[in-house]
Design a protein around this motif. Structure first.
Motif, PDB file in Angstrom:
ATOM      1  N   LEU A 161       0.838  -1.195   0.000  1.00  0.00           N
ATOM      2  CA  LEU A 161       0.000   0.000   0.000  1.00  0.00           C
ATOM      3  C   LEU A 161       0.876   1.250   0.000  1.00  0.00           C
ATOM      4  O   LEU A 161       0.595   2.222  -0.720  1.00  0.00           O
ATOM      5  N   HIS A 162       1.937   1.209   0.775  1.00  0.00           N
ATOM      6  CA  HIS A 162       2.871   2.339   0.812  1.00  0.00           C
ATOM      7  C   HIS A 162       3.484   2.559  -0.569  1.00  0.00           C
ATOM      8  O   HIS A 162       3.575   3.700  -1.045  1.00  0.00           O
ATOM      9  N   ASP A 163       3.875   1.479  -1.244  1.00  0.00           N
ATOM     10  CA  ASP A 163       4.464   1.600  -2.579  1.00  0.00           C
ATOM     11  C   ASP A 163       3.455   2.170  -3.573  1.00  0.00           C
ATOM     12  O   ASP A 163       3.783   3.069  -4.371  1.00  0.00           O
ATOM     13  N   VAL A 164       2.200   1.696  -3.539  1.00  0.00           N
ATOM     14  CA  VAL A 164       1.165   2.182  -4.459  1.00  0.00           C
ATOM     15  C   VAL A 164       0.864   3.651  -4.196  1.00  0.00           C
ATOM     16  O   VAL A 164       0.793   4.467  -5.127  1.00  0.00           O
ATOM     17  N   VAL A 165       0.705   4.024  -2.921  1.00  0.00           N
ATOM     18  CA  VAL A 165       0.383   5.411  -2.585  1.00  0.00           C
ATOM     19  C   VAL A 165       1.544   6.328  -2.962  1.00  0.00           C
ATOM     20  O   VAL A 165       1.358   7.400  -3.543  1.00  0.00           O
ATOM     21  N   SER A 166       2.791   5.909  -2.658  1.00  0.00           N
ATOM     22  CA  SER A 166       3.921   6.784  -3.000  1.00  0.00           C
ATOM     23  C   SER A 166       4.067   6.915  -4.511  1.00  0.00           C
ATOM     24  O   SER A 166       4.417   7.985  -5.011  1.00  0.00           O
ATOM     25  N   HIS A 167       3.785   5.864  -5.263  1.00  0.00           N
ATOM     26  CA  HIS A 167       3.845   5.966  -6.727  1.00  0.00           C
ATOM     27  C   HIS A 167       2.781   6.941  -7.220  1.00  0.00           C
ATOM     28  O   HIS A 167       3.043   7.782  -8.092  1.00  0.00           O
ATOM     29  N   ALA A 168       1.575   6.831  -6.666  1.00  0.00           N
ATOM     30  CA  ALA A 168       0.493   7.732  -7.072  1.00  0.00           C
ATOM     31  C   ALA A 168       0.826   9.178  -6.711  1.00  0.00           C
ATOM     32  O   ALA A 168       0.599  10.101  -7.514  1.00  0.00           O
ATOM     33  N   VAL A 169       1.376   9.402  -5.525  1.00  0.00           N
ATOM     34  CA  VAL A 169       1.744  10.761  -5.115  1.00  0.00           C
ATOM     35  C   VAL A 169       2.861  11.295  -6.025  1.00  0.00           C
ATOM     36  O   VAL A 169       2.863  12.469  -6.421  1.00  0.00           O
ATOM     37  N   THR A 170       3.802  10.433  -6.400  1.00  0.00           N
ATOM     38  CA  THR A 170       4.883  10.849  -7.300  1.00  0.00           C
ATOM     39  C   THR A 170       4.305  11.241  -8.652  1.00  0.00           C
ATOM     40  O   THR A 170       4.702  12.275  -9.241  1.00  0.00           O
ATOM     41  N   LEU A 171       3.340  10.459  -9.179  1.00  0.00           N
ATOM     42  CA  LEU A 171       2.708  10.802 -10.446  1.00  0.00           C
ATOM     43  C   LEU A 171       1.973  12.139 -10.353  1.00  0.00           C
ATOM     44  O   LEU A 171       2.022  12.954 -11.277  1.00  0.00           O
ATOM     45  N   ILE A 172       1.301  12.356  -9.244  1.00  0.00           N
ATOM     46  CA  ILE A 172       0.587  13.627  -9.051  1.00  0.00           C
ATOM     47  C   ILE A 172       1.578  14.784  -9.065  1.00  0.00           C
ATOM     48  O   ILE A 172       1.352  15.825  -9.704  1.00  0.00           O
ATOM     49  N   ALA A 173       2.715  14.585  -8.368  1.00  0.00           N
ATOM     50  CA  ALA A 173       3.722  15.646  -8.325  1.00  0.00           C
ATOM     51  C   ALA A 173       4.305  15.911  -9.714  1.00  0.00           C
ATOM     52  O   ALA A 173       4.489  17.075 -10.122  1.00  0.00           O
ATOM     53  N   VAL A 174       4.571  14.847 -10.464  1.00  0.00           N
ATOM     54  CA  VAL A 174       5.125  15.013 -11.823  1.00  0.00           C
ATOM     55  C   VAL A 174       4.102  15.718 -12.713  1.00  0.00           C
ATOM     56  O   VAL A 174       4.447  16.640 -13.476  1.00  0.00           O
ATOM     57  N   GLN A 175       2.838  15.296 -12.597  1.00  0.00           N
ATOM     58  CA  GLN A 175       1.808  15.930 -13.427  1.00  0.00           C
ATOM     59  C   GLN A 175       1.612  17.396 -13.031  1.00  0.00           C
ATOM     60  O   GLN A 175       1.379  18.247 -13.880  1.00  0.00           O
ATOM     61  N   ALA A 176       1.715  17.686 -11.774  1.00  0.00           N
ATOM     62  CA  ALA A 176       1.576  19.076 -11.331  1.00  0.00           C
ATOM     63  C   ALA A 176       2.713  19.930 -11.887  1.00  0.00           C
ATOM     64  O   ALA A 176       2.495  21.070 -12.336  1.00  0.00           O
ATOM     65  N   GLU A 177       3.925  19.395 -11.855  1.00  0.00           N
ATOM     66  CA  GLU A 177       5.074  20.121 -12.409  1.00  0.00           C
ATOM     67  C   GLU A 177       4.887  20.331 -13.905  1.00  0.00           C
ATOM     68  O   GLU A 177       5.126  21.416 -14.432  1.00  0.00           O
TER      69      GLU A 177
END
Length: 188
Positions: A161-177
């Motif tokens: 769950l930690h890996d899935v959530v951190s991947h999703a948060v990383t994607l959100i950050a990349v998309q925001a940038e």
């Protein structure tokens, strides 16, 4: 046993015999806490009463024989139980042997009925208790193992769950940038 002894009018030395019967059946009081002491007290009382007065024939003494024999088998390891029950059998044999109204041929049957059967029942109960204790330990070990397996699975799920959530948060950050970089050129 005392009341029975004192209520029979033809008993020689009724007070002495009642006192010895009381000693003999007092073994029942300690049979659970100390089966060895119970066997010794019962045997000593039985032999003493047999040689000083006459062989005990009270129902209370017979019941005490049953209870003490059972307690010895149920409460002691096999070797100790066999030694103690031998003492009880010898006391019973001596009581029958010195009784002029009884026959020595009754010793085996009396030993089986008043000592052997309750002793056998006690052995069965002791084995059952041992088996139940072993199964209880095995059950506790299995429950502990199951608890460890559940905890390990929870840790594995937490890592995933930690890996899935951190991947999703990383994607959100990349998309925001990326969104900040192209928002002026391509607002849609």
């Amino acid at each position: 046993a005392v009341v029975e002894t004192l209520s029979v009018e033809t008993v020689p030395h009724p007070v002495l015999r009642a006192a010895l019967a009381a000693v003999t059946v007092s073994a029942v009081a300690v049979r659970r806490s100390s089966p060895t002491a119970a066997a010794v007290i019962f045997s000593a009382g039985m032999v003493t009463e047999s040689f000083l007065t006459e062989s005990p024939d009270e129902a209370g003494v017979l019941v005490a024989s049953l209870l003490v024999s059972y307690a010895v088998a149920a409460g002691l390891p096999r070797r100790d139980a066999l030694l103690r029950i031998g003492l009880v059998v010898m006391a019973l044999a001596a009581a029958i042997a010195v009784d002029p109204s009884d026959s020595v041929s009754n010793i085996p049957l009396s030993a089986v009925l008043f000592v052997g059967l309750p002793f056998g029942l006690g052995v069965v109960v002791r084995r059952r208790r041992r088996d139940v204790a072993a199964l209880t330990l095995q059950t506790r070990a299995l429950l502990d193992e199951a608890d460890r397996a559940v905890a390990a699975e929870r840790r594995r799920l937490a890592r995933e769950l930690h890996d899935v959530v951190s991947h999703a948060v990383t994607l959100i950050a990349v998309q925001a940038e990326a969104g900040q970089a192209v928002i002026d050129e391509d607002p849609s």
